[in-house]
Design a protein around this motif. Sequence first.
Motif, PDB file in Angstrom:
ATOM      1  N   GLU A 259      82.529 -73.283 -56.873  1.00  0.00           N
ATOM      2  CA  GLU A 259      82.259 -71.882 -57.098  1.00  0.00           C
ATOM      3  C   GLU A 259      81.017 -71.569 -56.292  1.00  0.00           C
ATOM      4  O   GLU A 259      80.105 -72.402 -56.189  1.00  0.00           O
ATOM      5  N   VAL A 260      80.985 -70.394 -55.671  1.00  0.00           N
ATOM      6  CA  VAL A 260      79.906 -70.092 -54.740  1.00  0.00           C
ATOM      7  C   VAL A 260      79.029 -68.977 -55.302  1.00  0.00           C
ATOM      8  O   VAL A 260      79.525 -67.940 -55.739  1.00  0.00           O
ATOM      9  N   ASP A 261      77.721 -69.248 -55.309  1.00  0.00           N
ATOM     10  CA  ASP A 261      76.751 -68.242 -55.751  1.00  0.00           C
ATOM     11  C   ASP A 261      75.949 -67.775 -54.542  1.00  0.00           C
ATOM     12  O   ASP A 261      75.755 -68.539 -53.588  1.00  0.00           O
ATOM     13  N   ILE A 262      75.471 -66.546 -54.599  1.00  0.00           N
ATOM     14  CA  ILE A 262      74.511 -66.099 -53.576  1.00  0.00           C
ATOM     15  C   ILE A 262      73.179 -65.815 -54.255  1.00  0.00           C
ATOM     16  O   ILE A 262      73.141 -65.430 -55.422  1.00  0.00           O
ATOM     17  N   SER A 263      72.117 -66.013 -53.504  1.00  0.00           N
ATOM     18  CA  SER A 263      70.798 -65.704 -54.068  1.00  0.00           C
ATOM     19  C   SER A 263      70.756 -64.201 -54.321  1.00  0.00           C
ATOM     20  O   SER A 263      71.265 -63.410 -53.535  1.00  0.00           O
ATOM     21  N   CYS A 264      70.172 -63.831 -55.446  1.00  0.00           N
ATOM     22  CA  CYS A 264      70.234 -62.435 -55.888  1.00  0.00           C
ATOM     23  C   CYS A 264      69.598 -61.496 -54.861  1.00  0.00           C
ATOM     24  O   CYS A 264      68.475 -61.703 -54.414  1.00  0.00           O
ATOM     25  N   PHE A 265      70.390 -60.475 -54.466  1.00  0.00           N
ATOM     26  CA  PHE A 265      69.884 -59.557 -53.440  1.00  0.00           C
ATOM     27  C   PHE A 265      68.943 -58.518 -54.009  1.00  0.00           C
ATOM     28  O   PHE A 265      68.279 -57.797 -53.287  1.00  0.00           O
ATOM     29  N   LYS A 266      68.873 -58.453 -55.356  1.00  0.00           N
ATOM     30  CA  LYS A 266      67.960 -57.462 -55.934  1.00  0.00           C
ATOM     31  C   LYS A 266      66.554 -58.059 -56.082  1.00  0.00           C
ATOM     32  O   LYS A 266      65.576 -57.478 -55.627  1.00  0.00           O
ATOM     33  N   CYS A 267      66.492 -59.250 -56.686  1.00  0.00           N
ATOM     34  CA  CYS A 267      65.166 -59.826 -56.950  1.00  0.00           C
ATOM     35  C   CYS A 267      64.815 -60.930 -55.948  1.00  0.00           C
ATOM     36  O   CYS A 267      63.698 -61.445 -55.957  1.00  0.00           O
ATOM     37  N   GLY A 269      65.813 -63.880 -56.020  1.00  0.00           N
ATOM     38  CA  GLY A 269      65.873 -65.213 -56.622  1.00  0.00           C
ATOM     39  C   GLY A 269      64.907 -65.403 -57.788  1.00  0.00           C
ATOM     40  O   GLY A 269      64.914 -66.436 -58.452  1.00  0.00           O
ATOM     41  N   LYS A 270      64.081 -64.395 -58.032  1.00  0.00           N
ATOM     42  CA  LYS A 270      63.078 -64.533 -59.109  1.00  0.00           C
ATOM     43  C   LYS A 270      63.702 -64.396 -60.492  1.00  0.00           C
ATOM     44  O   LYS A 270      63.208 -64.958 -61.467  1.00  0.00           O
ATOM     45  N   GLY A 271      64.797 -63.662 -60.573  1.00  0.00           N
ATOM     46  CA  GLY A 271      65.422 -63.407 -61.884  1.00  0.00           C
ATOM     47  C   GLY A 271      65.295 -61.940 -62.259  1.00  0.00           C
ATOM     48  O   GLY A 271      64.190 -61.411 -62.294  1.00  0.00           O
ATOM     49  N   ASN A 273      67.895 -58.219 -63.921  1.00  0.00           N
ATOM     50  CA  ASN A 273      69.070 -57.864 -64.730  1.00  0.00           C
ATOM     51  C   ASN A 273      70.398 -58.103 -63.998  1.00  0.00           C
ATOM     52  O   ASN A 273      71.409 -58.410 -64.608  1.00  0.00           O
ATOM     53  N   VAL A 274      70.385 -57.956 -62.648  1.00  0.00           N
ATOM     54  CA  VAL A 274      71.622 -58.159 -61.878  1.00  0.00           C
ATOM     55  C   VAL A 274      72.069 -59.633 -61.946  1.00  0.00           C
ATOM     56  O   VAL A 274      73.243 -59.925 -62.159  1.00  0.00           O
ATOM     57  N   CYS A 275      71.121 -60.563 -61.803  1.00  0.00           N
ATOM     58  CA  CYS A 275      71.489 -61.989 -61.793  1.00  0.00           C
ATOM     59  C   CYS A 275      71.307 -62.615 -63.179  1.00  0.00           C
ATOM     60  O   CYS A 275      71.384 -63.832 -63.329  1.00  0.00           O
ATOM     61  N   LYS A 276      71.111 -61.787 -64.156  1.00  0.00           N
ATOM     62  CA  LYS A 276      70.919 -62.214 -65.553  1.00  0.00           C
ATOM     63  C   LYS A 276      69.813 -63.276 -65.663  1.00  0.00           C
ATOM     64  O   LYS A 276      69.936 -64.271 -66.381  1.00  0.00           O
ATOM     65  N   GLY A 277      68.766 -63.089 -64.880  1.00  0.00           N
ATOM     66  CA  GLY A 277      67.597 -63.948 -64.965  1.00  0.00           C
ATOM     67  C   GLY A 277      67.708 -65.278 -64.243  1.00  0.00           C
ATOM     68  O   GLY A 277      66.753 -66.059 -64.215  1.00  0.00           O
ATOM     69  N   THR A 278      68.879 -65.576 -63.630  1.00  0.00           N
ATOM     70  CA  THR A 278      69.058 -66.903 -63.021  1.00  0.00           C
ATOM     71  C   THR A 278      68.655 -66.957 -61.555  1.00  0.00           C
ATOM     72  O   THR A 278      68.468 -68.039 -60.997  1.00  0.00           O
ATOM     73  N   GLY A 279      68.598 -65.796 -60.891  1.00  0.00           N
ATOM     74  CA  GLY A 279      68.298 -65.790 -59.460  1.00  0.00           C
ATOM     75  C   GLY A 279      69.538 -65.969 -58.592  1.00  0.00           C
ATOM     76  O   GLY A 279      69.470 -65.875 -57.368  1.00  0.00           O
ATOM     77  N   TRP A 280      70.689 -66.259 -59.227  1.00  0.00           N
ATOM     78  CA  TRP A 280      71.936 -66.486 -58.468  1.00  0.00           C
ATOM     79  C   TRP A 280      73.069 -65.621 -59.023  1.00  0.00           C
ATOM     80  O   TRP A 280      73.131 -65.360 -60.212  1.00  0.00           O
ATOM     81  N   ILE A 281      73.977 -65.213 -58.150  1.00  0.00           N
ATOM     82  CA  ILE A 281      75.145 -64.429 -58.572  1.00  0.00           C
ATOM     83  C   ILE A 281      76.411 -65.113 -58.060  1.00  0.00           C
ATOM     84  O   ILE A 281      76.531 -65.420 -56.862  1.00  0.00           O
ATOM     85  N   GLU A 282      77.350 -65.338 -58.967  1.00  0.00           N
ATOM     86  CA  GLU A 282      78.601 -65.975 -58.560  1.00  0.00           C
ATOM     87  C   GLU A 282      79.470 -64.959 -57.812  1.00  0.00           C
ATOM     88  O   GLU A 282      79.653 -63.836 -58.267  1.00  0.00           O
ATOM     89  N   ILE A 283      79.978 -65.358 -56.642  1.00  0.00           N
ATOM     90  CA  ILE A 283      80.808 -64.374 -55.931  1.00  0.00           C
ATOM     91  C   ILE A 283      82.223 -64.837 -55.583  1.00  0.00           C
ATOM     92  O   ILE A 283      83.092 -64.015 -55.339  1.00  0.00           O
ATOM     93  N   LEU A 284      82.472 -66.124 -55.524  1.00  0.00           N
ATOM     94  CA  LEU A 284      83.840 -66.508 -55.153  1.00  0.00           C
ATOM     95  C   LEU A 284      84.163 -67.944 -55.494  1.00  0.00           C
ATOM     96  O   LEU A 284      83.279 -68.737 -55.841  1.00  0.00           O
ATOM     97  N   GLY A 285      85.473 -68.268 -55.398  1.00  0.00           N
ATOM     98  CA  GLY A 285      85.926 -69.638 -55.590  1.00  0.00           C
ATOM     99  C   GLY A 285      86.504 -70.158 -54.290  1.00  0.00           C
ATOM    100  O   GLY A 285      87.005 -69.394 -53.465  1.00  0.00           O
ATOM    101  N   GLY A 286      86.433 -71.459 -54.119  1.00  0.00           N
ATOM    102  CA  GLY A 286      86.989 -72.029 -52.888  1.00  0.00           C
ATOM    103  C   GLY A 286      87.069 -73.541 -52.984  1.00  0.00           C
ATOM    104  O   GLY A 286      86.896 -74.118 -54.070  1.00  0.00           O
TER     105      GLY A 286
END
Length: 340
Positions: A259-267, A269-271, A273-286
């Motif tokens: 599963e592929v995450d991208i570093s949060c484009f809003k913060c 990577g700091k954490g 609301n968009v990345c739910k505090g993790t700094g990463w957002i899941e975007i796809l499977g492969g």
Amino acid sequence: MKEQLEQLQVEALEEIKQASTQKALNDVRIKYLGKKGPMTEVLRGMGKLSAEERPIIGELANTVRTTIQSTLDARIEEVKAIELEEKLKAETLDVTLPGRTLTPGHSHLLQQIIDEMEDLFVGLGYTIAEGPEVETDLYNFEMLNLPKDHPARDMQDSFYITEETLLRTHTSPVQARTMLEANGKPIRIICPGKVYRRDEDDATHSHQFMQIEGLVVDESISMADLKGTLEVFVKQLFGETREIRLRPSFFPFTEPSVEVDISCFKCGGKGCNVCKGTGWIEILGGGMVHPHVLEMAGYDSSKVSGFAFGIGVERMAMLKHGVDDIRHFYTNDLRFIEQF
Ligand code: DAH
């Protein structure tokens, strides 16, 4: 007889002058030059003339006839022009009246994302593949390593048309179709399209949504190729400074799967609301195409390998533009659509 002819000419020319419609002029023609008209009568009387008079009167009669004829023709042209002029005046359009304006539309946000992805991947040498939305169990599941009793089918419960046909639950069946068609040759495709699942619709789920499938098959394709490709596309869509992270996962048709995450484009990577505090957002499977999937489609898995990925188009659009409800994409509210 001479006076008679001259008189005739005077009268005819006067009547021609007076006539103001094509019909009236035609009546004048019949009256003077017609078979039962005075000209015919004069000519008939010529037999009674002396041999000296006959050619003189004959010539005069001819002159009178052609004079009347040509005056008539000229007048007809005049009247035609007047009639046309009047018709045009009566039918005039006011071209200065403002027309109904058409507001130009634009592509839907989902289509914009698909176009952007297609441009990018075509630039990398991929072609665009398509497959049917009404799919067979064989391509949707079995050729992807999901036999009839496989538990992973539960997550993709769908709309069945018959026991063996259903609305496709993902764009992955296009992988199997493309491999069979390529007949052992190398492949580089992406396939955007609609997919269906029997989901309860809510802010993040819809029974119909869109995916973009990717598939590469060739000699010595590795996980590094998958990662490099995904990095290029993530930077293109979400910005040059984005990083990606691969996490182990499971899909029946890839091994290993990620599963592929991208570093949060809003913060960044700091954490937030968009990345739910993790700094990463899941975007796809492969993952790497499962050897069994390659073999089922006629490839020798000891000689070739491949990678595949599947991306949710709505999810990308929601992340990129902060859209908080998937249903906005389908309700055609211009207040939403016009923002993109
Ligand atoms: N078909 C999967 C789904 O709909 C997504 C997916 C995962 C596609 C991994 C792939 C892949 O091609 O390799 O959930």
